[in-house]
Design an enzyme around this catalytic site. Sequence first.
Site, PDB file in Angstrom:
ATOM      1  N   TYR A 163      43.080  11.935   2.762  1.00 38.25           N
ATOM      2  CA  TYR A 163      43.886  13.054   2.295  1.00 38.25           C
ATOM      3  C   TYR A 163      43.152  13.490   0.936  1.00 38.25           C
ATOM      4  O   TYR A 163      42.903  14.840   0.880  1.00 38.25           O
ATOM      5  CB  TYR A 163      45.237  12.469   2.138  1.00 38.25           C
ATOM      6  CG  TYR A 163      46.156  13.886   1.603  1.00 38.25           C
ATOM      7  CD1 TYR A 163      46.621  14.767   2.652  1.00 38.25           C
ATOM      8  CD2 TYR A 163      46.674  13.581   0.241  1.00 38.25           C
ATOM      9  CE1 TYR A 163      47.505  15.649   1.810  1.00 38.25           C
ATOM     10  CE2 TYR A 163      47.422  14.689  -0.241  1.00 38.25           C
ATOM     11  CZ  TYR A 163      47.907  15.727   0.712  1.00 38.25           C
ATOM     12  OH  TYR A 163      48.831  16.639   0.256  1.00 38.25           O
ATOM     13  N   LYS A 167      41.697  17.292   0.423  1.00 46.31           N
ATOM     14  CA  LYS A 167      42.248  18.289  -0.608  1.00 46.31           C
ATOM     15  C   LYS A 167      41.498  18.950  -1.549  1.00 46.31           C
ATOM     16  O   LYS A 167      41.471  19.808  -1.901  1.00 46.31           O
ATOM     17  CB  LYS A 167      43.642  17.716  -1.109  1.00 46.31           C
ATOM     18  CG  LYS A 167      44.716  17.537  -0.322  1.00 46.31           C
ATOM     19  CD  LYS A 167      45.219  19.009   0.342  1.00 46.31           C
ATOM     20  CE  LYS A 167      46.434  18.886   1.351  1.00 46.31           C
ATOM     21  NZ  LYS A 167      46.646  20.369   1.808  1.00 46.31           N
TER      22      LYS A 167
HETATM   23  N1  NAP Z   1      55.106  17.583  -0.731  1.00 49.57           N
HETATM   24  C1  NAP Z   1      54.258  17.255  -1.836  1.00 49.57           C
HETATM   25  O1  NAP Z   1      54.740  16.646  -2.865  1.00 49.57           O
HETATM   26  C2  NAP Z   1      52.859  18.053  -1.594  1.00 49.57           C
HETATM   27  C3  NAP Z   1      52.039  17.576  -2.815  1.00 49.57           C
HETATM   28  C4  NAP Z   1      50.828  18.445  -2.911  1.00 49.57           C
HETATM   29  C5  NAP Z   1      50.423  19.112  -1.814  1.00 49.57           C
HETATM   30  N2  NAP Z   1      51.216  19.139  -0.740  1.00 49.57           N
HETATM   31  C6  NAP Z   1      50.744  20.101   0.468  1.00 49.57           C
HETATM   32  O2  NAP Z   1      51.839  21.061   0.580  1.00 49.57           O
HETATM   33  C7  NAP Z   1      51.722  21.541   1.987  1.00 49.57           C
HETATM   34  C8  NAP Z   1      53.087  21.507   2.680  1.00 49.57           C
HETATM   35  O3  NAP Z   1      53.595  20.106   2.913  1.00 49.57           O
HETATM   36  P1  NAP Z   1      54.979  19.663   2.716  1.00 49.57           P
HETATM   37  O4  NAP Z   1      55.218  18.791   1.685  1.00 49.57           O
HETATM   38  O5  NAP Z   1      55.600  20.741   2.829  1.00 49.57           O
HETATM   39  O6  NAP Z   1      54.912  18.850   3.891  1.00 49.57           O
HETATM   40  P2  NAP Z   1      55.756  18.820   5.284  1.00 49.57           P
HETATM   41  O7  NAP Z   1      57.315  19.207   5.259  1.00 49.57           O
HETATM   42  O8  NAP Z   1      55.382  17.527   6.158  1.00 49.57           O
HETATM   43  O9  NAP Z   1      55.156  19.989   6.072  1.00 49.57           O
HETATM   44  C9  NAP Z   1      53.731  19.876   6.644  1.00 49.57           C
HETATM   45  C10 NAP Z   1      53.741  21.140   7.768  1.00 49.57           C
HETATM   46  O10 NAP Z   1      52.534  21.150   8.205  1.00 49.57           O
HETATM   47  C11 NAP Z   1      52.616  21.462   9.553  1.00 49.57           C
HETATM   48  N3  NAP Z   1      51.510  20.816  10.258  1.00 49.57           N
HETATM   49  C12 NAP Z   1      50.961  19.632  10.369  1.00 49.57           C
HETATM   50  N4  NAP Z   1      49.940  19.599  11.124  1.00 49.57           N
HETATM   51  C13 NAP Z   1      49.805  20.611  11.757  1.00 49.57           C
HETATM   52  C14 NAP Z   1      48.927  21.120  12.677  1.00 49.57           C
HETATM   53  N5  NAP Z   1      47.988  20.432  13.177  1.00 49.57           N
HETATM   54  N6  NAP Z   1      48.990  22.360  12.994  1.00 49.57           N
HETATM   55  C15 NAP Z   1      49.743  23.207  12.519  1.00 49.57           C
HETATM   56  N7  NAP Z   1      50.872  22.953  11.524  1.00 49.57           N
HETATM   57  C16 NAP Z   1      50.867  21.541  11.358  1.00 49.57           C
HETATM   58  C17 NAP Z   1      54.000  20.413  10.108  1.00 49.57           C
HETATM   59  O11 NAP Z   1      54.511  21.367  10.980  1.00 49.57           O
HETATM   60  P3  NAP Z   1      54.487  20.656  12.575  1.00 49.57           P
HETATM   61  O12 NAP Z   1      54.610  19.491  12.668  1.00 49.57           O
HETATM   62  O13 NAP Z   1      55.681  21.270  13.308  1.00 49.57           O
HETATM   63  O14 NAP Z   1      53.110  21.229  13.207  1.00 49.57           O
HETATM   64  C18 NAP Z   1      54.756  21.004   8.681  1.00 49.57           C
HETATM   65  O15 NAP Z   1      55.392  22.362   9.003  1.00 49.57           O
HETATM   66  C19 NAP Z   1      50.506  20.537   2.701  1.00 49.57           C
HETATM   67  O16 NAP Z   1      49.281  21.186   2.482  1.00 49.57           O
HETATM   68  C20 NAP Z   1      50.487  19.283   1.616  1.00 49.57           C
HETATM   69  O17 NAP Z   1      49.292  18.714   1.570  1.00 49.57           O
HETATM   70  C21 NAP Z   1      52.440  18.691  -0.733  1.00 49.57           C
END
Ligand code: NAP
Length: 266
Positions: A163, A167
């Site tokens: 991961y 990133k």
């Molecule tokens: N939450 C944090 O603390 C955090 C921190 C740093 C960065 N981020 C980044 O923020 C972004 C959003 O993450 P989040 O925290 O909102 O997590 P989340 O709620 O788990 O959302 C992830 C999203 O990505 C989609 N996804 C995963 N695999 C996919 C694929 N192969 N094709 C299309 N869609 C896909 C999922 O939808 P489906 O499963 O329906 O496809 C879901 O809508 C990510 O890039 C993550 O790395 C998050």
Amino acid sequence: MRRDRRSEPRRYDGNVAVVTGASSGIGRRLALDLAERGATVVGLARRLDLLAEVEAILRSSTPNSSTRGCDVGDTASYQRVLGSIEEDHGLIDVLINNAAVEQLTPAVDGLSAAYRHIFDVNVFGVVAGTLAVMPAMVARRSGIVVNVSSDSARAPEPGHGAYAASKAAVAALEAVAHEVAGRGVHVHVLYPAWVPTAMGMSGVDDGGSLPPKAVRRSEAEVSALVLRRMGGSRMEINAATLPLLAPIGRSIAPRSYQRAMRHRAG
Ligand SMILES: NC(=O)c1ccc[n+]([C@@H]2O[C@H](COP(=O)([O-])OP(=O)(O)OC[C@H]3O[C@@H](n4cnc5c(N)ncnc54)[C@H](OP(=O)(O)O)[C@@H]3O)[C@@H](O)[C@H]2O)c1
């Protein structure tokens, strides 16, 4: 894109915005907020049941908004979807490459399939999306791409090699931002800090502790920041400033930094 008076939220009336990972978390919030501010939104993800709920809310704001099932890790099909959105709507003004997956990849497990899957979705998905919309944006001299990285790229955590590396690759796509900056196209790298989404909570549910308050943000806060900043002159969008110190700490006190990380590895 039109900026209203300073006190009013920025509007995106008439813009076409594509958000990947719109079925949950930060992507869902961004999609709904963009539609509320006037954009026609196309939300992409794989879970169709969740997308149907999102679509109903999107349409209550902008009736031409929609959602589509799409696996961004299948780069050919993701690029086809973006092409068909451009055909249907005439153009894509904003692309938010937000979809990603996170999974523990302990080094002792060797080269697991998880490495390739994480890179397919988190890196090649972002590259495919960015490059698919770039020719038309450069030709129009207008457009915004937001690629979602993570503070894991700056402070990689033990056990999260795939991961963190994925990133870091997204962060390094900053190269594209510099390439097109003089041609009217804005490419941003977003660092959302820590957000209690399904992905954010997975580390805590696995026995980890909540991160310090200074790096905790809500989905709404991250979305509001992105909608305020994107299209502006700052390439990086940082939801928290504390993680910016990680690379500095590592270089001025390497032993302490490594000790702290070893402690986290347990
Ligand atoms: N939450 C944090 O603390 C955090 C921190 C740093 C960065 N981020 C980044 O923020 C972004 C959003 O993450 P989040 O925290 O909102 O997590 P989340 O709620 O788990 O959302 C992830 C999203 O990505 C989609 N996804 C995963 N695999 C996919 C694929 N192969 N094709 C299309 N869609 C896909 C999922 O939808 P489906 O499963 O329906 O496809 C879901 O809508 C990510 O890039 C993550 O790395 C998050």
